[in-house]
Structure formats: structure tokens, C-alpha cells
Motif scaffolding. Structure first.
Motif, PDB file in Angstrom:
ATOM      1  N   VAL A 216       0.771  -1.347   0.133  1.00 49.53           N
ATOM      2  CA  VAL A 216       0.046   0.006  -0.005  1.00 49.53           C
ATOM      3  C   VAL A 216       0.745   0.986  -0.068  1.00 49.53           C
ATOM      4  CG1 VAL A 216      -1.806   1.278   1.280  1.00 49.53           C
ATOM      5  CG2 VAL A 216      -1.886  -1.332   1.205  1.00 49.53           C
ATOM      6  N   GLN A 220       1.245   4.442  -2.641  1.00 55.52           N
ATOM      7  CA  GLN A 220       1.008   5.847  -2.106  1.00 55.52           C
ATOM      8  C   GLN A 220       2.252   6.853  -2.630  1.00 55.52           C
ATOM      9  OE1 GLN A 220       0.755   5.155   1.830  1.00 55.52           O
ATOM     10  NE2 GLN A 220      -1.604   5.007   1.955  1.00 55.52           N
ATOM     11  N   GLN A 244      -5.076   0.492  -4.300  1.00 52.95           N
ATOM     12  CA  GLN A 244      -4.467   0.747  -2.717  1.00 52.95           C
ATOM     13  C   GLN A 244      -5.583   0.198  -2.026  1.00 52.95           C
ATOM     14  OE1 GLN A 244      -3.130   4.614  -1.569  1.00 52.95           O
ATOM     15  NE2 GLN A 244      -2.260   5.177  -3.521  1.00 52.95           N
TER      16      GLN A 244
END
Length: 273
Positions: A216, A220, A244
Motif C-alpha cells: 500500500v 502511495q 490501494q
């Protein structure tokens, strides 16, 4: 020429009917290029690509970076070979390409990989995040996504192959199929293939001892690079808006696979230099 084209068409139809396989998630795959052929031709394309990079002085020889990439990827390979026994015969290798402007990584059929310094440095990757990248790329190879992309490339370059067939020039035809492996690197994976690689790659990394949460944080960081200069990685790795969120939902079940984050043994692989 027409006879050759007609023969090629009939062969293609036959291949389309019989060349079916299943991905690790059970998805049906219809392949014009067999996984075995994809591995063979990817080797030719890889050696050509790496040779050119070597001549340009673009291959990293820093022992610290080579050791880091080798350790992380070696653990992933250990798990890959355990879960996918057919990959035990692959010639696993990684080329670390000195290109600070390119944010990219890839893995061809047969376990021949490359990662660019721009990916590692611009994103300031942790070991866990780098493991997610390399696990994702390895998963594309394990799931025969290279063969799928080569098959798509074949559909658009059928004329080149037909010329070789018409001239009865086996060498030209082989050159054409090797070229497909290079062309396939430029083609985006389908969204389904990306989802498969995300899931398989996260599992590989988790079983190898790396934090699944990094999948994740990695995306990002990818998003933080901005739309003004999208990274090369996005050209072959489309990122849907819910990526995500999908990965986040898998973290709990992934952690259960290796709650103590026990590091896997390191399989020695070739770091190309």
C-alpha cells in the motif's frame, strides 16, 4: 505469398483453439505463444538488451546495491520455486540499470529481471517496498503474463512473421518471435493481470518475510510522483483508482501467512554486471 498467409492463418487458428492454460488464480488464458516459447525468446531479448546496456556503461556495479537487490530478490525466488516448482529450472537474474530518471522494473518469462535506480532512489524504497516491486514483477512471469503480452504483440505483427514464412526463412521468423519479447515489455498488462500480480506478489513478499503493508505504501509513493511527469512504470502497470483499497483489504490475511515475518532463505541469483 497468399498460400503462406493462408497457412499461417490456419496455424494461428489452430493455436488459438488448443493453446489454452490457466493462471494461478484459475483464469483461462488463450495463448498464441506458449509459455515455453516465451521463456526461450525472452532469453534472447534479455541478453541483447543487457548487452547494449553494458556497452553503454549502464549496469550498476556498486556492491552494496547489488547485495541489497540480490538478498531481497533471492528470498522471493526461494518462495517462488517452492510454490511454482516449474520455475526451479529458470535462469534467475537481475540487471540493475543506472538510470536515475526512469522509474521502472520488469521481469521477463523465465525469471530475467531488471530494476532501474530511478525507481529505488526517487521513491526512497524500503526493503519491504522493494520486495513488493520485485515480487509483483516475478508474479507476472509466474502467471505467464509475458506469453499473453507476446501473443497480443503477435496479433499486431503477424505480417512480419508472414514475410518470414513466405520466404521460408526460419531465421527471419525466429528474429520476429524474439522481437515480440521486447515488444511485450512496452505493452500494458490487462487490469486482470495486474490484479493477479498484485495478489501473488504480495503473498510472495509476505512469505519471504516482508511486510504486506508495504504494498500500500508503495502505491502511495507512486501516486505522489504526480501526473505532470508520470513514471515509466505506469505505462506498463496501469493503476486503477481502487488499487490501494484492494491491497489494503488483503493485508490481514497476508499477515496470517507469516505473522513473525520470518525471512526466507536466500537463493543465489545472478546480478548482471
Amino acid at each position: 505469398m497468399m498460400t503462406a498467409l493462408r497457412s499461417l492463418f490456419l496455424i494461428g487458428v489452430a493455436l488459438l483453439v488448443v493453446s489454452c492454460a490457466s493462471s494461478p488464480t484459475g483464469r483461462n488464458q488463450f495463448l498464441l505463444i506458449s509459455p515455453e516459447a516465451a521463456i526461450l525468446e525472452s532469453e534472447t531479448a534479455y541478453l541483447s538488451t543487457v548487452g547494449a546496456l553494458d556497452e553503454e556503461g549502464k549496469l550498476v556495479t556498486d556492491p552494496n546495491l547489488m547485495g541489497r537487490v540480490g538478498r531481497i530478490t533471492g528470498r522471493l525466488v526461494t518462495i517462488a520455486e517452492q510454490n511454482f516448482p516449474s520455475s526451479q529450472s529458470w535462469q534467475w537474474s537481475v540487471a540493475i540499470i543506472d538510470d536515475p530518471e526512469t522509474v521502472n522494473a520488469w521481469c521477463m518469462a523465465g525469471g530475467r529481471m531488471a530494476v532501474y535506480t530511478g525507481l529505488i532512489d526517487q521513491l526512497e524504497l524500503t526493503d519491504d517496498e522493494l520486495a513488493q516491486i520485485m515480487g509483483h514483477e516475478i508474479s507476472h512471469a509466474l502467471a505467464n503474463h509475458t506469453a499473453e503480452r507476446m501473443s497480443r504483440a503477435l496479433a499486431t505483427t503477424i505480417g512480419v512473421i508472414a514475410v518470414g514464412a513466405a520466404a521460408d526463412n526460419r531465421g527471419a521468423a525466429m528474429t520476429g518471435t524474439a522481437l515480440l519479447a521486447n515488444v511485450a515489455l512496452e505493452l500494458p498488462n490487462s487490469r486482470t493481470a495486474e490484479t493477479e500480480a498484485d495478489s501473488i506478489g504480495m503473498e510472495l513478499a509476505t512469505r519471504a518475510g516482508y511486510d504486506p503493508e508495504a504494498a500500500v505504501t508503495l502505491w502511495q509513493k507512486m501516486g505522489s510522483l504526480g501526473e505532470a511527469r508520470p513514471p515509466e512504470f505506469f505505462s506498463t502497470h496501469p493503476a486503477p483508482e481502487n488499487r490501494q483499497a484492494t491491497l489494503q483489504q488483503q493485508i490481514s490475511s497476508m499477515r496470517a501467512l507469516n505473522p513473525d515475518r520470518t525471512k526466507a532463505p536466500i537463493t543465489e541469483i545472478e546480478i548482471v554486471r
